[in-house]
Enzyme design. Sequence first.
Site, PDB file in Angstrom:
ATOM      1  N   LYS A   1       0.841  -1.201   0.000  1.00 34.31           N
ATOM      2  CA  LYS A   1       0.000   0.000   0.000  1.00 34.31           C
ATOM      3  C   LYS A   1       0.876   1.251   0.000  1.00 34.31           C
ATOM      4  O   LYS A   1       2.085   1.191   0.239  1.00 34.31           O
ATOM      5  CB  LYS A   1      -0.919  -0.004   1.220  1.00 34.31           C
ATOM      6  CG  LYS A   1      -0.181   0.022   2.552  1.00 34.31           C
ATOM      7  CD  LYS A   1      -1.137  -0.013   3.723  1.00 34.31           C
ATOM      8  CE  LYS A   1      -0.366   0.033   5.041  1.00 34.31           C
ATOM      9  NZ  LYS A   1      -1.249   0.143   6.207  1.00 34.31           N
TER      10      LYS A   1
ATOM     11  N   TYR B   1      18.498  29.621   6.274  1.00 41.00           N
ATOM     12  CA  TYR B   1      17.333  30.392   6.703  1.00 41.00           C
ATOM     13  C   TYR B   1      17.288  30.503   8.216  1.00 41.00           C
ATOM     14  O   TYR B   1      17.562  29.551   8.944  1.00 41.00           O
ATOM     15  CB  TYR B   1      16.047  29.721   6.213  1.00 41.00           C
ATOM     16  CG  TYR B   1      15.769  29.926   4.745  1.00 41.00           C
ATOM     17  CD1 TYR B   1      15.566  31.202   4.224  1.00 41.00           C
ATOM     18  CD2 TYR B   1      15.699  28.842   3.876  1.00 41.00           C
ATOM     19  CE1 TYR B   1      15.307  31.392   2.875  1.00 41.00           C
ATOM     20  CE2 TYR B   1      15.431  29.017   2.537  1.00 41.00           C
ATOM     21  CZ  TYR B   1      15.239  30.300   2.040  1.00 41.00           C
ATOM     22  OH  TYR B   1      14.981  30.472   0.702  1.00 41.00           O
TER      23      TYR B   1
END
Length: 378
Positions: A34, A260
């Site tokens: 899955k 950042y």
Amino acid sequence: MRECWLTLDAQALLHNLAVMREHMPEARLLAMVKADAYGHGIAQVAPLLADHADGLGVACMSEALALRAQGVKGNITVMQGVFNAEELATARAQYLTLVVHSPEQLDLFEATESSRPLAVWLKINTGMNRLGFRPAQALMAWRRLGNCVGVHRLGIAAHFACADEPVLAMTDQQLGRFRALQQALSAEKGTSVAGSLANSAGVLAWPEAADEWMRPGIALYGSSPFADRSAADFDLRPVMTLHARVVSVFTVPAGERVGYGASWLAERSTRIAVVSIGYGDGYPRHAPTGTPVLIAGRRYELVGRVSMDMITVKVDGSVNVGDEVVLWGQGLPVDEIASAAGTISYELFCRLTARVRRPSQPLELAETPIADAEAEHG
């Protein structure tokens, strides 16, 4: 072409499957594929597993139909079942095995008559409280399903909530509830009732969960389901290796910051490598400074924040532009990265984006496939 790609190791996949069989040698193996085979690529992984497992497990009909369209035969089990008459008719036509977990699905089976054989698992809620019938309701559901035309093989399945915590009493409680129901149904039927309990953690740590079927998932792909035990402890090998390249190398002077938010300070003059991967590729944005990476086979540490397209790594003078980087996989366990980032390997695998270049062909197929699904359904 963006220098960010993954490779898949067919031999590792088959090795891990063999490890699962060693733990529960009497059980048939439903290999879970899955969620795009846990991010590995269902089109690449499923054909190989179909030839070596006893069946494949998917979450929903769309995944099952994609496998059939690809030419995958054999037992495919849809773990969430069907939700309308059209899906039920399609499941019969495609010889899919279905899980039934709700009164609405029971009603659907009773309202839709067909003599075409259909294998069914009745899902039992033994305490996880997600899907399934509580044991007190399960006997009536079992009888109703048994009376439905075309249901020719019926078993019961459940899902552990905490099998990855081996000392927790809840798993013993779930096992006890499941076995009590199984015994009651077997007594009513006059013969044994097939069961399926064991996920990866159940297979590796709960031998008493062995039954006719096991359903390993994450362990097949070489990751440990346990926080305190590594994949290597169970002789599991990584199937996926995630790669990138060094695209820039420079020196940051002492006292300057990187990335950042200027979150990392260079306390001394430091050599920095910029690597072509970021959260836009699925690398976890919350991976902290100190998270390991491999460059040219040596371990280094990520510094500063993960950007959308890049990460920055503190390196030495041996690193050069163009060097190959491994973010996880061969030589660097995915579980170590997941732990550093405060998550689990399942999420890291499943969050990889379409920017990551992948193998275009299925892994090499075995020579002797299992029987096709029509034969499986009688």
